[in-house]
Design an enzyme around this catalytic site. Structure first.
Site, PDB file in Angstrom:
ATOM      1  N   CYS A 104     -36.228 -63.603  30.259  1.00  0.00           N
ATOM      2  CA  CYS A 104     -35.053 -64.149  29.569  1.00  0.00           C
ATOM      3  C   CYS A 104     -33.993 -63.062  29.440  1.00  0.00           C
ATOM      4  O   CYS A 104     -34.285 -61.971  28.950  1.00  0.00           O
ATOM      5  CB  CYS A 104     -35.422 -64.606  28.161  1.00  0.00           C
ATOM      6  SG  CYS A 104     -36.780 -65.745  28.129  1.00  0.00           S
ATOM      7  N   CYS A 140     -34.664 -67.405  32.544  1.00  0.00           N
ATOM      8  CA  CYS A 140     -33.988 -68.015  31.399  1.00  0.00           C
ATOM      9  C   CYS A 140     -32.789 -67.128  31.074  1.00  0.00           C
ATOM     10  O   CYS A 140     -32.897 -65.907  31.178  1.00  0.00           O
ATOM     11  CB  CYS A 140     -34.945 -68.060  30.205  1.00  0.00           C
ATOM     12  SG  CYS A 140     -34.158 -68.686  28.698  1.00  0.00           S
ATOM     13  N   CYS A 162     -21.729 -64.867  13.609  1.00  0.00           N
ATOM     14  CA  CYS A 162     -23.069 -65.310  13.163  1.00  0.00           C
ATOM     15  C   CYS A 162     -23.624 -64.281  12.177  1.00  0.00           C
ATOM     16  O   CYS A 162     -23.808 -63.108  12.550  1.00  0.00           O
ATOM     17  CB  CYS A 162     -23.990 -65.473  14.363  1.00  0.00           C
ATOM     18  SG  CYS A 162     -23.205 -66.380  15.717  1.00  0.00           S
ATOM     19  N   CYS A 198     -26.482 -61.684  12.971  1.00  0.00           N
ATOM     20  CA  CYS A 198     -26.545 -61.002  14.261  1.00  0.00           C
ATOM     21  C   CYS A 198     -25.955 -59.595  14.247  1.00  0.00           C
ATOM     22  O   CYS A 198     -24.800 -59.391  13.863  1.00  0.00           O
ATOM     23  CB  CYS A 198     -25.844 -61.849  15.319  1.00  0.00           C
ATOM     24  SG  CYS A 198     -26.073 -61.172  16.973  1.00  0.00           S
ATOM     25  N   CYS A 224     -33.997 -74.701  26.301  1.00  0.00           N
ATOM     26  CA  CYS A 224     -34.728 -73.909  25.309  1.00  0.00           C
ATOM     27  C   CYS A 224     -33.837 -73.899  24.075  1.00  0.00           C
ATOM     28  O   CYS A 224     -32.742 -73.318  24.114  1.00  0.00           O
ATOM     29  CB  CYS A 224     -34.950 -72.501  25.849  1.00  0.00           C
ATOM     30  SG  CYS A 224     -35.660 -71.375  24.624  1.00  0.00           S
ATOM     31  N   CYS A 235     -19.672 -58.746  20.239  1.00  0.00           N
ATOM     32  CA  CYS A 235     -19.452 -60.203  20.338  1.00  0.00           C
ATOM     33  C   CYS A 235     -18.368 -60.646  19.335  1.00  0.00           C
ATOM     34  O   CYS A 235     -18.374 -60.229  18.175  1.00  0.00           O
ATOM     35  CB  CYS A 235     -20.761 -60.934  20.064  1.00  0.00           C
ATOM     36  SG  CYS A 235     -20.605 -62.716  20.284  1.00  0.00           S
ATOM     37  N   ARG A 249     -42.218 -71.695  20.530  1.00  0.00           N
ATOM     38  CA  ARG A 249     -42.340 -70.227  20.609  1.00  0.00           C
ATOM     39  C   ARG A 249     -42.282 -69.588  19.230  1.00  0.00           C
ATOM     40  O   ARG A 249     -41.334 -69.807  18.468  1.00  0.00           O
ATOM     41  CB  ARG A 249     -41.254 -69.618  21.502  1.00  0.00           C
ATOM     42  CG  ARG A 249     -41.394 -68.082  21.589  1.00  0.00           C
ATOM     43  CD  ARG A 249     -40.481 -67.439  22.604  1.00  0.00           C
ATOM     44  NE  ARG A 249     -40.594 -68.081  23.881  1.00  0.00           N
ATOM     45  CZ  ARG A 249     -39.556 -68.586  24.564  1.00  0.00           C
ATOM     46  NH1 ARG A 249     -38.349 -68.481  24.087  1.00  0.00           N
ATOM     47  NH2 ARG A 249     -39.759 -69.166  25.715  1.00  0.00           N
TER      48      ARG A 249
HETATM   49  N1  SAM Z   1     -24.637 -65.158  22.235  1.00  0.00           N
HETATM   50  C1  SAM Z   1     -25.544 -66.147  22.639  1.00  0.00           C
HETATM   51  C2  SAM Z   1     -25.784 -67.200  21.593  1.00  0.00           C
HETATM   52  O1  SAM Z   1     -25.474 -66.983  20.442  1.00  0.00           O
HETATM   53  O2  SAM Z   1     -26.323 -68.236  21.962  1.00  0.00           O
HETATM   54  C3  SAM Z   1     -26.867 -65.607  23.121  1.00  0.00           C
HETATM   55  C4  SAM Z   1     -27.532 -64.485  22.367  1.00  0.00           C
HETATM   56  S1  SAM Z   1     -27.966 -64.841  20.680  1.00  0.00           S
HETATM   57  C5  SAM Z   1     -28.463 -63.259  20.111  1.00  0.00           C
HETATM   58  C6  SAM Z   1     -29.471 -65.804  20.846  1.00  0.00           C
HETATM   59  C7  SAM Z   1     -30.187 -66.236  19.603  1.00  0.00           C
HETATM   60  O3  SAM Z   1     -30.834 -65.132  19.016  1.00  0.00           O
HETATM   61  C8  SAM Z   1     -29.389 -66.818  18.472  1.00  0.00           C
HETATM   62  O4  SAM Z   1     -29.044 -68.141  18.678  1.00  0.00           O
HETATM   63  C9  SAM Z   1     -30.340 -66.671  17.307  1.00  0.00           C
HETATM   64  O5  SAM Z   1     -31.168 -67.808  17.193  1.00  0.00           O
HETATM   65  C10 SAM Z   1     -31.203 -65.483  17.711  1.00  0.00           C
HETATM   66  N2  SAM Z   1     -30.998 -64.331  16.824  1.00  0.00           N
HETATM   67  C11 SAM Z   1     -29.942 -63.494  16.821  1.00  0.00           C
HETATM   68  N3  SAM Z   1     -30.060 -62.559  15.860  1.00  0.00           N
HETATM   69  C12 SAM Z   1     -31.222 -62.823  15.218  1.00  0.00           C
HETATM   70  C13 SAM Z   1     -31.896 -62.210  14.126  1.00  0.00           C
HETATM   71  N4  SAM Z   1     -31.394 -61.161  13.487  1.00  0.00           N
HETATM   72  N5  SAM Z   1     -33.078 -62.739  13.739  1.00  0.00           N
HETATM   73  C14 SAM Z   1     -33.596 -63.806  14.371  1.00  0.00           C
HETATM   74  N6  SAM Z   1     -33.005 -64.413  15.412  1.00  0.00           N
HETATM   75  C15 SAM Z   1     -31.826 -63.947  15.833  1.00  0.00           C
HETATM   76 FE1  SF4 Z   2     -22.578 -63.405  19.392  1.00  0.00          FE
HETATM   77 FE2  SF4 Z   2     -24.814 -62.798  18.117  1.00  0.00          FE
HETATM   78 FE3  SF4 Z   2     -23.566 -65.082  17.559  1.00  0.00          FE
HETATM   79 FE4  SF4 Z   2     -24.786 -64.802  19.957  1.00  0.00          FE
HETATM   80  S1  SF4 Z   2     -25.785 -64.834  17.941  1.00  0.00           S
HETATM   81  S2  SF4 Z   2     -22.743 -65.647  19.557  1.00  0.00           S
HETATM   82  S3  SF4 Z   2     -24.473 -62.613  20.300  1.00  0.00           S
HETATM   83  S4  SF4 Z   2     -22.757 -62.988  17.206  1.00  0.00           S
END
Ligand code: SAM
Ligand code: SF4
Ligand code: DTB
Length: 327
Positions: A111, A142, A71, A74, A202, A67, A274
């Protein structure tokens, strides 16, 4: 015995629309003695839901890793050296097979998550096919695909999508400490598009990013003040993924987590809250406290997107012990 709500003064602000919560009011909920807060949250929960029922969603990563976003929590960001390998978008038939398996295990919603900043048109077309076929199995659908462009939410709606997950993740004021490649306002824009297309929202966040209690209260207030609030509110406990900037972040105190569930329940009485990622490190007692405080949905699958989840057989044992019914 005094059964009157100890936070009568915390009713939504006078002269403001009924659903408005100020950050200070939500913060005051956090400051209540825990037993009073739990009592109030459980009361609200009982008035709106069967307290012995918990909804179960399964989660599948349909497009993993690589990606472009940054973030800091992530494992799928291409910017960090993590254990997550980049993979191509899954084939529709493989996704449908996973959904069937999840349904047989007892999940009612499926989901599908993609590590995108947002979907390209061609990618969206494949995802709409996945939605159609999963829906045909009789499951709720979802997806979480990142930011949407004009017209994309309508295409998802046409495919029969029930929910779009797009978390606000944290307080607007703390957002740029965690993510710099998109803005908090961009998240709100996608949520508005989803809402306008008639898809259920959501949206929730992550705790344990280094945010303050005030930040947590602001995030809850922001979700509660959406009109209407999200139908589903995932509260994630940070899963500290090796290689990410937040890998060594200090864990949030378990009672602070429970307080957040309670604050979400009180301020969003009709939403499903949730108990989302990060349950693996929670004791059965802590999870039971979260259910008492108003959590009524979980991810029921051995794996989240890239991290492991509490095993489904362990979840089933806990449900049996607590007399919880899966719905
Ligand atoms: N890329 C898209 C986005 O960011 O909306 C969808 C996938 S992203 C992984 C979905 C959500 O997963 C994020 O908004 C975050 O809240 C959650 N998430 C990601 N990594 C996480 C982690 N290490 N611990 C807890 N929640 C996490
Ligand atoms: Fe990309 Fe992870 Fe951020 Fe979603 S949460 S936009 S998958 S870096
Ligand atoms: C949400 O709020 N949590 C889920 C789902 N929505 C997509 C994702 C949790 C991801 C946990 C870390 C991982 O598996 O990489």
């Amino acid at each position: 015995m005094n059964t009157v709500s100890p936070v009568a003064s915390l009713a939504p602000v006078a002269n403001a629309p009924a659903s408005k919560w100020t950050v200070s009011q939500v913060e005051a909920l956090y400051q209540m003695p825990l037993m009073d807060l739990l009592f109030r949250a459980h009361q609200v929960h009982r008035e709106n839901f069967d307290p012995n029922e918990v909804q179960r969603s399964a989660l599948l990563s349909i497009k993993t890793g690589g990606c472009p976003e940054d973030c800091s929590y992530c494992s799928q960001s291409a910017r960090y050296k993590t254990d997550t390998e980049r993979e191509a978008l899954m084939q529709v038939e493989d996704v449908v097979a996973a959904a069937k398996e999840a349904k047989e295990k007892g999940a009612t919603r499926f989901c599908m998550g993609a590590a995108w900043r947002g979907p390209k048109e061609k990618e969206l077309e494949v995802v709409t096919q996945m939605i159609r076929e999963v829906k045909a199995l009789g499951m709720e659908t979802c997806v979480t695909l990142g930011m949407l462009k004009d017209g994309q939410a309508e295409k998802l709606k046409d495919a029969g999508l029930d929910y779009y997950n797009h978390n606000v993740d944290t307080d607007a004021e703390f957002y740029d400490k965690v993510i710099t490649t998109h803005k908090h306002a961009d998240r709100l824009d996608t949520i508005s598009q989803v809402r306008a297309a008639g898809i259920k929202v959501c949206s929730g966040g992550i705790l344990g990013l280094g945010e303050s209690r005030r930040n947590r209260a602001a995030m809850v207030a922001q979700l509660a003040n959406m009109n209407p609030p999200p139908e589903s509110v995932p509260i994630n406990n940070l899963v500290a993924m090796p290689g990410t900037p937040l890998a060594t972040e200090e864990k949030i105190d378990c009672f602070e987590f429970v307080r957040t569930i309670a604050a979400a329940r009180i301020t969003m009485p009709k939403s499903y809250v949730r108990l989302s990622a990060g349950r693996e490190v929670m004791s059965p007692e802590m999870q039971a406290m979260c259910f008492f405080a108003g959590a009524n949905s979980i991810f029921y699958c051995d794996k989240l997107l890239t991290a492991s989840n509490m095993a489904t057989n362990v979840d089933q044992q806990l449900f049996d012990k607590l007399g919880l019914k899966a719905v």
